[in-house]
Design a protein around this motif. Structure first.
Motif, PDB file in Angstrom:
ATOM      1  N   CYS A  51      -2.316  10.961   0.929  1.00  0.00           N
ATOM      2  CA  CYS A  51      -2.463   9.559   1.294  1.00  0.00           C
ATOM      3  C   CYS A  51      -1.180   9.079   1.968  1.00  0.00           C
ATOM      4  O   CYS A  51      -0.089   9.578   1.679  1.00  0.00           O
ATOM      5  N   HIS A  52      -1.304   8.097   2.844  1.00  0.00           N
ATOM      6  CA  HIS A  52      -0.123   7.563   3.526  1.00  0.00           C
ATOM      7  C   HIS A  52       0.890   7.015   2.522  1.00  0.00           C
ATOM      8  O   HIS A  52       2.100   7.072   2.742  1.00  0.00           O
ATOM      9  N   SER A  53       0.398   6.518   1.392  1.00  0.00           N
ATOM     10  CA  SER A  53       1.325   5.996   0.391  1.00  0.00           C
ATOM     11  C   SER A  53       2.152   7.115  -0.245  1.00  0.00           C
ATOM     12  O   SER A  53       3.257   6.870  -0.751  1.00  0.00           O
ATOM     13  N   ASP A  54       1.653   8.358  -0.225  1.00  0.00           N
ATOM     14  CA  ASP A  54       2.461   9.485  -0.690  1.00  0.00           C
ATOM     15  C   ASP A  54       3.737   9.596   0.143  1.00  0.00           C
ATOM     16  O   ASP A  54       4.817   9.892  -0.378  1.00  0.00           O
ATOM     17  N   HIS A  56       5.187   7.078   1.820  1.00  0.00           N
ATOM     18  CA  HIS A  56       6.053   5.943   1.461  1.00  0.00           C
ATOM     19  C   HIS A  56       6.822   6.239   0.174  1.00  0.00           C
ATOM     20  O   HIS A  56       8.025   5.973   0.073  1.00  0.00           O
ATOM     21  N   TRP A  62       9.238   1.898  -0.706  1.00  0.00           N
ATOM     22  CA  TRP A  62       8.865   0.709  -1.469  1.00  0.00           C
ATOM     23  C   TRP A  62       9.848   0.429  -2.606  1.00  0.00           C
ATOM     24  O   TRP A  62       9.595  -0.413  -3.470  1.00  0.00           O
ATOM     25  N   TYR A  99      -5.815   6.685  -8.361  1.00  0.00           N
ATOM     26  CA  TYR A  99      -4.488   6.090  -8.243  1.00  0.00           C
ATOM     27  C   TYR A  99      -3.821   5.766  -9.576  1.00  0.00           C
ATOM     28  O   TYR A  99      -2.615   5.578  -9.638  1.00  0.00           O
ATOM     29  N   SER A 257      -1.677  -0.512   8.533  1.00  0.00           N
ATOM     30  CA  SER A 257      -0.494  -0.725   7.703  1.00  0.00           C
ATOM     31  C   SER A 257       0.734  -1.105   8.514  1.00  0.00           C
ATOM     32  O   SER A 257       1.782  -1.413   7.947  1.00  0.00           O
ATOM     33  N   ALA A 280      -1.335  -1.636   3.626  1.00  0.00           N
ATOM     34  CA  ALA A 280      -0.113  -2.122   2.965  1.00  0.00           C
ATOM     35  C   ALA A 280       0.977  -2.364   3.998  1.00  0.00           C
ATOM     36  O   ALA A 280       1.874  -1.541   4.212  1.00  0.00           O
TER      37      ALA A 280
END
Length: 362
Positions: A51-54, A56, A62, A99, A257, A280
């Motif tokens: 995932c793109h949040s991985d 980040h 963040w 998540y 995002s 996000a």
């Protein structure tokens, strides 16, 4: 589980890939998971989505990353052990974890099956369990989780395509349902055509909507219409196209995002239309008031979904053949995959083949 002073030490050996610092570079990592408790499900991880949040989190963008950091919150596999009080699962079942792996279980949101909005939810990666130990995600060989947070994967859904649904899938399914954008014949816009966007198109189509893809890239038009089956395409930089579509959409799912203007999107909405942000965006977005007042329009947000709704989404996807488009990669390709993800060079979701490629010597 052993205790050294006040420090809890888990004894179940595990292996994965972790980032050690904000460079985000991942490398082999030995660690431990807790022993299977009475309400726990242990499973061998076979696939994990990227995932793109991985990205980040690996780079601490963040400001809340805990190193060493094992990413991954789209993990699926096969149950190897269940606790004595587990009721829903047995050895051999196909399962997944998304998540989160815990919540307070007592607040209003938890009581309403909205654990994702619990102020004390515990993320699957780079958070802290109640005992103070760190959560390690799915770029690893095994998982132990409370059965409440484990999702059943239907037999008709292969594990590799099921993985991204546990984050990307629920992220777009939940707002379509909650905001009433799931009715046949509705005109739904999807901003961005990446990992989230392509699934938003597929779920909206499965609900019977007429879908318009909105993108800054003219190259996405053929993909949107000919491949994904969207009814129309808007190039957001084309003033004439955007002007011609003013007031035509019942709702919009905004998956982007990166920083982008909201005013043109608000203009596309009919009166009472809803613009739902699921991307996000780090920088604050400019929000003009008058376009909202003229038409009683709504801007909202949505973040993943509760466990009950996630199971509903997985079952819906299996029934209606909603599957993400994936590129399967070995674990030793993960750093390259992260670089490509940063450039949006994937159609449309990377999935790591954990079962076949993650070995202690990798």
């Amino acid at each position: 589980m052993a205790a050294e002073g006040n420090l809890v030490v888990h004894t179940k050996k595990a292996f994965g890939w972790a980032a050690r610092d904000p460079t985000g570079v991942l490398s082999p990592f030995n660690f431990s998971r807790r022993e299977t408790g009475e309400k726990d499900v242990a499973f061998k991880i076979l696939y994990c989505g990227i995932c793109h949040s991985d990205l980040h989190m690996a780079k601490n963008e963040w400001d809340n990353s805990i190193y060493p950091l094992v990413p991954g919150h789209e993990l699926v596999g096969v149950v190897t052990e269940v606790g004595s009080k587990v009721e829903k699962f047995k050895v051999g079942d196909k399962v997944g974890v998304g998540y989160m792996v815990d919540s307070c279980r007592s607040c209003q949101n938890c009581n309403d099956d909205l654990e994702n909005y619990c102020p004390q939810y515990t993320a699957t990666s780079s958070a802290e369990y109640r005992d103070g130990t760190v959560t390690y995600g799915g770029y690893s060989d095994s998982m132990v989780a409370d059965e409440h947070f484990v999702i059943t994967i239907p037999d008709s859904l292969s594990l590799d395509v099921a993985a991204p649904l546990l984050c990307a899938g629920i992220t777009v399914y939940s707002p379509l349902r909650y905001f009433g954008l799931d009715k046949p014949g509705m005109n739904i816009g999807v901003v961005g055509l990446g990992g989230l966007g392509h699934l938003a198109v597929k779920f909206a189509k499965a609900f019977g909507a007429n879908v318009t893809v909105i993108s800054t890239s003219p190259n996405k038009e053929k993909e949107a219409i000919e491949y994904l089956g969207a009814e129309s395409f808007l190039l957001s930089r084309n003033v004439n196209q955007m002007k011609a579509a003013i007031g035509t959409l019942d709702g919009i799912i905004d998956t982007v995002s990166a920083e982008h203007p909201l005013l043109p999107l608000i203009g596309l909405l009919k009166s009472h239309g809803k613009l739902v942000i699921v991307g996000a965006v780090v920088k604050p977005l400019e929000l003009p008031a008058f376009p909202l007042l003229a038409g009683r329009k709504i801007i909202g947000g949505s973040m993943i979904g509760g466990i009950k709704e996630t199971q509903e989404m997985i079952d819906f996807a299996a029934k209606h053949d909603v599957k993400p488009d994936i590129e399967i990669v070995p674990i030793d390709y993960v750093n390259t995959a992260m670089e490509r993800l940063l450039k949006a060079d994937v159609k449309y979701r990377f999935v790591i083949d954990i079962g076949n490629t993650l070995k202690p010597s990798s």
